[in-house]
Structure formats: structure tokens, C-alpha cells
Design an enzyme around this catalytic site. Sequence first.
Site: not given
Ligand code: ATP
Ligand code: MG
Length: 563
Positions: A38, A264, A274
Site C-alpha cells: 500500500e 511476519r 508504516k
Molecule cells: P505496515 O503495517 O507496515 O503498513 P502492511 O502489511 O500494511 O504493513 P503493505 O504495504 O500492505 O503493508 O504490505 C505489503 C506486503 O508486505 C504484504 O503482503 C504484507 O503482508 C507484507 N509485510 C508487511 N509487513 C511485513 C513483515 N513485518 N514481515 C513480512 N511481510 C510483511
Molecule cells: Mg497495510
Amino acid sequence: MSAPDETPAPRDFIRHIVAADLAAGKNGGRVVTRFPPEPNGHLHIGHTKAICLDFGVAEENDGVCHLRFDDTNPTAEEGAYVDAIKEDLHWLGFDWGEYEYYASDYFDQLYALAVKLIEKGKAFVCDLSSEEIAARRGSLTEPGTHSPYRDRSVEENIDLFARMKAGEFENGERTLRAKIDMGSPNLALRDPILYRVHKVPHHRTGNAWNIYPMYDFAHSLSDSIEGITHSLCTLEFVDRRALYDWILDSLEVPCHPQQIEFARLNLSHTVMSKRVLKGLVDRGIVAGWDDPRMPTISGMRRRGYPPTALRRFVTEVGVAKRENTIELARLEASVREELNRTALRRMAVLRPLRVVIENYPEGEVEHLPAVNNPEDEAAGSRDVPFTRELYIERDDFLEDPPKKFFRLAPGREVRLRYAYFITCTDVVKDANGEVVELRCTYDPATRGGDAPDGRKVKGTLHWVSAPESIAAEVRLYATLFSVEDPLDVPEGEDFTASLNPDSLEVVEGARLEPALAEAVPGDRVQFERTGYFCVDPDSTPDANVWNRAVTLRDTWAKVSRKG
Ligand code: ATP
Ligand code: MG
């Protein structure tokens, strides 16, 4: 399409599933994955795990990995983040070629599919507010309550949904909800919201839309539209897999990808969200997304972490189904190991103390060869200038040394690396009694650092020539948080209380050997005895700025483990 790693990734449960699918001839023998960030911030080290998995699994199976921006929430998203994410992916060594997609490109298709769901009697427009919907959702032990709008006719739903799209309702006034099962033990299936009114301009579609799809609706259908075979995501989506499948099963779609969840990456002393990281940026707690203390890929790049070290680290951590937390020290060890092999050695004095070699001729400059990298013969050597006036590290001298101190002291002889043995003959102090200069003599017979008579010294110091060295600012870092799990705070308390007040130390007036004058931002070297450093983008030809990536040894992990 992805950078080849030195060590192949070990077979994990996801790679086993993919191999079994291929062996069974599923998906016509194709493997198509996607990395779906995102664009609401910069990528962090956690994303590196997903990236290496998504791109790695595709690469290993002659498949492709799509980069898809999940841009369905215009409030938080910006085009600038899209560019930052692409830059980070390229820097990490991954390339998605022509496979760059945006969920927003599917807005028309998604709308049409939502209308199809309504026509099938599987979705309805609801007038409840999000608070009312949440209040009627029930709990793990209590079923939810039907919305009073659940039984609207298909015609009325289609009309209302079209009017939502046309902008007739204000934010929050209407939602489109799936009609599934308010009694389901899985809360994700209790008539979840699929669309909401949200009159906010979008960074790509502008003012074209007054409604935006929710994650589950957009994600499952985007995966299907793109022909994804394996949709890999983190464990928090386990419960939502049923909704993912329900959406795809309820519509005539090109294919039904398989969602597979993995644990994760969690790192000690680090926050990885983020949203939380953006808070640190917005509150001015760090200098920006790429502040070298940030767990972002851009921060780590700026700090001097090589992309190969990040990739090797996540490969070694591996892919599993159980949550755990990895010590930050392990990441630092990967960085150290990589830089030990690749970084050139240089001499830099962080906190200079002037040394005058009384028996060395004034004005003379002698060039002494110094090895560039003992780990890499091909790296060769360079010359370092030796002069009558030098700098050594302030804490390499003690007037009253304790027993185990083998560095310089009055009357003591030590080796200056690649140069000569010197002996301290006198100490010059200022009015406050602080040592400001050492008077020394050198032994010309020890050129290169060995005494022909076989006499030994216990200490070897790094040094630079006073007139021939260049000035620099050096930034030293410690963990941003002083506790293992910064977000583990009691309700209502601010997690920033555990910020480490000493996470950044700026050392001005460091002196570097002249070979470093040519370094450009991004260059990484070892400053002998003080760590691995990287030139900061703030650097100018007149004002060098260096970041310490890591120390030479794991110095903090043991002391700070208790927080
Ligand atoms: P954040 O909360 O940091 O924004 P998110 O999962 O909302 O994390 P996205 O941009 O939606 O962030 O994530 C893109 C991809 O990265 C998704 O498939 C998510 O599952 C993966 N991802 C995010 N954080 C981690 C993590 N700590 N370890 C492994 N994969 C991750
Ligand atoms: Mg997200």
C-alpha cells in the site's frame, strides 16, 4: 527478474506447496506471485521478507512476480510513496519489468463486479454508520445482528450503489456490504463492508470516484484479474482467507488464486508498521523516512547496509508459520559479515588528539603503503601520508593507564599502523588541565610497523596526518528504542517513552585520511578499529558526512538486552 542470491533459499512450507502444485499440473504449470504494497509510506525491513519470498518463489519457478500498488485508500496514499517503494525495490535488486499494476486501474471492473454481486443477491447497501455496524457485529461468543437494510430489493440496491458512486451521499452515510452470515464463527464473514463512500481525491484517479473498495474486495479480485496463482501474505490475514475465497467463489472470475499465510518478520528494538513509522516522521522524532535509525529500507540504505546483507538476513531467518521476534543484533551481524568481505579499510580519527613527532623533519611528507582489505587480496593497497604532526584517537591515550590498557601513555611505546613505533615523551595540557597535545619520538628503523631488533609493542593505533587529513562529521547510531518491544506499552501510554535518547551522536571535527576525499554518497568503508561507515547524501566535497552502519563487534546487544 530478481537479483541472484549467493545462497539459494531453503525449501520452506510455501515452496513445498508451490512445488506440489507444479507437480500436480495446477495452474497450467505457471507460477505468478505479487508483492502488493500500500503506497502509504516507505517499505521497511519486514517488507524485505515478503519481497524476497514473492520474487524468490516466482524466480525459482520461471514465473513472474507482479508489483501491485494496493492504492484503495486515498487518504493515506501519495504518489511520492509509489516512487520511493520502486526505488527501494530496485535497490534491493528486484525488477518486475512490465508487471507494474495498480488496484486503482481496476476500479471500473471492481465496480461492475460489485454490481454483479448485488444482482446475485449477495450484497446490499447499508445505511448504518461504521460505529453502528461494529456495534452489531457480535463477538466470538455472540452472533451478530442483521442490518435493517439487509433485505432491500436488488433494484433498490443497484440504484443506491449507483448514487453512492455519483456522489449523492456524504462520507460514512452508506456502505455496500456482502450478505454472508451474521452468525458465522468467523467475524470476517459477518456481512463485511465491500465499498464505502469516501469523497477524497485519489493520487491516480483524481476526483473520478466517490466510493472506494475495501481491501478484501479489491485484493482478491485484483489477484484474480492478474492471474495470480499464489497470493502470499502475513498471518493476520488467516481469518480473512474465507472472505477472499467467498468473493472469488461468488463471482465468475478468470481464476481463483490460493492465499497462503506466513509469519511476519518481527525485529527486537524496532517498530514495523508504516503507520507508526509515519508518526515518528510527522512528529519530527526522526529526520525523515530515510533517517539512518529507521527500520526502513531507505534508512538502512542511507546508513550503509548493503542490499545483499538484507537479502541474506531474511533468507537466513526463513519462512515459517509461527510468529517470533528476531534479535536486531542478528541483522547487524549480517551487515558486518558482508562489509567485512567487501569494504575497503581506511583510517579515520573520530576524536582527534594532536601528536607531534619531535625527531621527524618539519615539512616532510612520507607515503606509506597500507593494505586495502586483508580479506580481499585483489583490493590492493594505497599510500597514507606520514608527517611530523599527526592525530590519534583521544581515548587511545591515558596519562594514568590502568593495568590492562595497552595503548599510549607517558613513556610507553606503541605502533602506528602501517607506519612506525612511537614513544610518548611529554604531555601538553591547557589551562583546565586537559591534555591537548602529545610530544613523541619515532624510531626510523621501524618503518612499516616492525622493529628489526625484534622488540614488541602491545598496542597498535590508527592515526592520520594532521596537515594531510580532511575534516568530517561522523554520525554514530544506537537503537532507536531502548526496549525490545517498543509497542508493548500499557493502554493509553505513548510508546515513544521508550525512545533511546542516545540513538544519535554527532561527532564533529573527525579527521580522515586523504584517500577518503574521493568518496561519494553511498560508498562504504571500514574505519579501522571504529566500525563500518557510509558517506551520507548530506555530504559535500567541502563537508564530508559519514554514518556508522555498524560497529566492528556486537557491542550493544549484550548490554541492552534487558532494556
Ligand atoms: P505496515 O503495517 O507496515 O503498513 P502492511 O502489511 O500494511 O504493513 P503493505 O504495504 O500492505 O503493508 O504490505 C505489503 C506486503 O508486505 C504484504 O503482503 C504484507 O503482508 C507484507 N509485510 C508487511 N509487513 C511485513 C513483515 N513485518 N514481515 C513480512 N511481510 C510483511
Ligand atoms: Mg497495510
